[in-house]
Write a protein that holds these residues in place. Structure first.
Motif, mmCIF file in Angstrom:
data_model
loop_
_atom_site.group_PDB
_atom_site.id
_atom_site.type_symbol
_atom_site.label_atom_id
_atom_site.label_comp_id
_atom_site.label_asym_id
_atom_site.label_seq_id
_atom_site.Cartn_x
_atom_site.Cartn_y
_atom_site.Cartn_z
ATOM 1 N N PRO A 144 0.814 -1.125 0.006
ATOM 2 C CA PRO A 144 -0.098 0.158 0.095
ATOM 3 C C PRO A 144 0.698 1.272 -0.135
ATOM 4 O O PRO A 144 0.138 2.366 -0.309
ATOM 5 N N ILE A 145 2.287 1.250 0.260
ATOM 6 C CA ILE A 145 2.806 2.422 0.515
ATOM 7 C C ILE A 145 3.596 2.696 -0.946
ATOM 8 O O ILE A 145 4.367 2.155 -1.166
ATOM 9 N N PRO A 146 3.102 4.043 -1.333
ATOM 10 C CA PRO A 146 4.052 4.364 -2.629
ATOM 11 C C PRO A 146 5.512 4.798 -2.355
ATOM 12 O O PRO A 146 5.864 5.455 -1.169
ATOM 13 N N SER A 147 5.959 4.907 -3.400
ATOM 14 C CA SER A 147 7.817 5.314 -3.209
ATOM 15 C C SER A 147 7.680 6.939 -3.173
ATOM 16 O O SER A 147 6.734 7.325 -3.774
ATOM 17 N N ASP A 148 8.816 7.522 -2.849
ATOM 18 C CA ASP A 148 8.854 8.894 -3.108
ATOM 19 C C ASP A 148 8.922 9.021 -4.581
ATOM 20 O O ASP A 148 8.349 10.279 -5.082
ATOM 21 N N ILE A 149 9.457 8.219 -5.284
ATOM 22 C CA ILE A 149 9.296 8.443 -6.811
ATOM 23 C C ILE A 149 7.985 8.310 -7.344
ATOM 24 O O ILE A 149 7.629 8.983 -8.143
ATOM 25 N N ASP A 150 7.115 7.392 -6.746
ATOM 26 C CA ASP A 150 5.634 7.474 -7.358
ATOM 27 C C ASP A 150 4.863 8.712 -7.026
ATOM 28 O O ASP A 150 4.298 9.417 -7.571
ATOM 29 N N LEU A 151 5.272 9.381 -5.827
ATOM 30 C CA LEU A 151 4.651 10.509 -5.476
ATOM 31 C C LEU A 151 5.087 11.600 -6.258
ATOM 32 O O LEU A 151 4.115 12.608 -6.735
ATOM 33 N N LEU A 152 6.428 11.709 -6.506
ATOM 34 C CA LEU A 152 6.742 12.793 -7.452
ATOM 35 C C LEU A 152 6.298 12.707 -8.875
ATOM 36 O O LEU A 152 6.177 13.518 -9.550
ATOM 37 N N GLN A 153 6.122 11.362 -9.362
ATOM 38 C CA GLN A 153 5.699 11.213 -10.453
ATOM 39 C C GLN A 153 4.181 11.573 -10.848
ATOM 40 O O GLN A 153 4.021 12.286 -11.796
ATOM 41 N N THR A 154 3.460 11.443 -9.756
ATOM 42 C CA THR A 154 2.160 11.930 -9.764
ATOM 43 C C THR A 154 2.179 13.509 -9.761
ATOM 44 O O THR A 154 1.388 13.987 -10.626
ATOM 45 N N LEU A 155 2.927 13.960 -9.008
ATOM 46 C CA LEU A 155 2.705 15.521 -8.841
ATOM 47 C C LEU A 155 3.515 16.002 -10.068
ATOM 48 O O LEU A 155 2.956 17.159 -10.672
ATOM 49 N N PRO A 214 7.581 1.190 1.590
ATOM 50 C CA PRO A 214 7.318 0.873 0.189
ATOM 51 C C PRO A 214 7.966 -0.424 0.156
ATOM 52 O O PRO A 214 9.023 -1.103 0.654
ATOM 53 N N GLY A 215 7.178 -1.326 -0.717
ATOM 54 C CA GLY A 215 7.391 -2.735 -0.890
ATOM 55 C C GLY A 215 8.251 -2.734 -2.059
ATOM 56 O O GLY A 215 8.693 -1.727 -2.868
ATOM 57 N N PRO A 216 8.763 -3.856 -2.492
ATOM 58 C CA PRO A 216 9.443 -4.080 -3.765
ATOM 59 C C PRO A 216 8.887 -3.731 -5.051
ATOM 60 O O PRO A 216 7.856 -3.454 -5.113
ATOM 61 N N ARG A 217 9.597 -3.379 -5.966
ATOM 62 C CA ARG A 217 9.247 -2.806 -7.304
ATOM 63 C C ARG A 217 8.348 -3.891 -7.973
ATOM 64 O O ARG A 217 8.812 -5.048 -7.809
ATOM 65 N N ILE A 218 7.456 -3.373 -8.485
ATOM 66 C CA ILE A 218 6.654 -4.298 -9.558
ATOM 67 C C ILE A 218 7.550 -4.768 -10.553
ATOM 68 O O ILE A 218 7.921 -3.916 -11.312
ATOM 69 N N ASP A 219 7.632 -6.067 -10.669
ATOM 70 C CA ASP A 219 8.536 -6.371 -11.972
ATOM 71 C C ASP A 219 7.774 -6.723 -13.288
ATOM 72 O O ASP A 219 6.496 -7.089 -13.312
#
Length: 448
Positions: free
Chosen positions: A75-86, A125-130
């Protein structure tokens, strides 16, 4: 401007080092959030900003720590995911992208958003989706994907044609009890990326907090690639010149011409400048309103001319809200950078904007200090000269004004400046559903 706006864009892309003394991160992040996010997401980040009642889907409740779009398991996004959305925004919603802040500003805004929810602060955040190796498209895979689109239940929400009008669509709710509008898959870009790998990831993991399931346990890798290629096959192509990952998508070059500017869109001098595709967000996703316009610009050192074009099934010249286009400019004379821009939703009391609006009724000019807070500029004659034509399903509107401010209360148009666009679609039944708007863009005048 204190520095070239083109350099601002390049720095956003490359991550340039900061200049000057470091700012207090907490104060900077809160200020950025207040100026550019609070109107929709609310002071506490609970999605209850003053504009929230006018938006569909509603702004995300950031306090829950549940975000729909991420590249990680869990359920926890990475910082990169948050920045990507912004930076990229979310197509099909009112969430615009904004890829012009400095590295220090991005860090500050990200830090403030993460403080809005304990989950962001305490979770990992969990592991990246492969994403497995790419499988090339073929007629057989597209056909298989079409069958899976029906058998896997995609048509229930997205519809037989993939246009988001499935039989279950009107009943869909998200985790917060709000109505969910399935994305029209025939249009792009899609909400969490438009590349094949992006679509694969969305199908694999689903979208948390929504009825969109993940198919990691039910479909094989081959079947997922088949479904990806089917979705791409029904999608109208995104303009070739549009690259959502490149901050220079915001740049509108204005070519220089000698003498008077063209008076119509057929003038040969328009061939000297490229048309820039501009993606539009909608206040109400149910509107099915226009999502693209293109713009060209020319100047002669004294005046600037914008040619705006968009597709429309029907020309609505009358009625309560006729077809119209608006250009918005910051009213303040000096900007220190993108962070100092007015709120893209018609500015604010502290940072007003000037709007030029063309419709078949003529040209109107406004000062706006927030959504709905419009003050008409009353003059004997408009200083904005505009004309629109509708031919074969396309509107083209030319808008011209002097670069110098006609009066002390008008916006100046420097050699490099900011603007944004809005379209009003008269086909829509209710006025508040028919507005599509762009992110802040940058125009840049070519040398004389």
């Amino acid at each position: 401007m204190k520095q070239s706006l083109l350099m601002v864009v390049v720095c956003a892309l490359l991550g340039c080092a900061e200049r000057g003394a470091p700012l207090d991160t907490a104060q900077l992040g809160k200020q950025l959030y207040t100026d550019h996010c609070l109107n929709c997401h609310g002071e506490r980040g609970d999605g209850r900003g003053p504009l929230a009642p006018y938006l569909q889907p509603r702004p995300r409740d950031l306090t829950t720590g549940v975000l729909k779009y991420r590249t990680t398991h869990g359920p926890i996004p990475s910082d990169i995911d948050l920045l990507q959305t912004l930076k990229m925004g979310i197509p099909g919603t009112s969430m615009p992208g904004w890829n012009m802040l400095t590295l220090n500003e991005w860090k500050a805004l990200l830090s403030h958003i993460k403080r809005l929810s304990p989950r962001f602060q305490e979770g990992t955040p969990g592991p990246r989706i492969d994403i497995p190796p790419y499988v090339a498209s073929s007629k057989a895979l597209v056909a298989e994907g079409g069958s899976l689109f029906h058998s896997a239940g995609c048509v229930a929400c997205h519809g037989v044609a993939g246009d988001g009008r499935g039989i279950a669509a009107p009943q869909l709710k998200d985790l917060w009890g709000d109505t969910v509008i399935p994305r029209d898959l025939t249009h792009g870009p899609l909400k969490w990326g438009n590349r094949e790998a992006d679509i694969y990831r969305t199908l694999l993991a689903g979208i948390p907090g929504t009825p969109m399931p993940g198919y990691e346990q039910t479909l094989t890798k081959s079947q997922l690639w088949a479904l990806v290629h089917y979705i791409k096959s029904i999608q109208q192509p995104v303009p070739k010149a549009y690259d959502p990952s490149n901050p220079q998508r915001h740049l509108i070059p204005a070519g220089f011409v000698k003498g008077d500017l063209p008076i119509d869109g057929a003038d040969a001098r328009w061939t000297t400048v490229k048309a820039v595709p501009v993606f539009l967000h909608q206040l109400q996703a149910v509107s099915q309103g226009p999502e693209w316009l293109s713009v060209k610009a020319l100047h002669n050192g004294r005046e600037i001319l914008f040619a705006v074009q968009w597709a429309d099934d029907r020309a609505d010249r009358s009625g309560p809200v006729p077809d119209a286009v608006g250009l918005q400019f910051p009213l303040q004379r000096t900007l220190t950078g993108p962070a100092a821009l007015p709120f893209v939703g018609m500015g604010s009391g502290e940072r007003p904007v000037q709007i030029w609006q063309w419709s078949a009724r003529g040209v109107q000019e406004f000062i706006a200090r927030g959504v709905g807070q419009l003050e008409p500029i009353l003059r004997k004659e408009s200083v904005v000269i505009a004309d629109g034509t509708y031919t074969e399903g396309q509107w083209q509107v030319l808008l011209r004004r002097s670069l110098a401010a006609p009066t002390a209360t008008d916006a100046e148009l420097p050699r490099e400046g900011y603007l944004s666009f809005a379209l009003w679609d008269g086909d829509q039944a209710r006025a508040r559903e028919n507005i599509s708007f762009s992110e802040w863009m940058i125009y840049s005048l070519a040398s004389e």
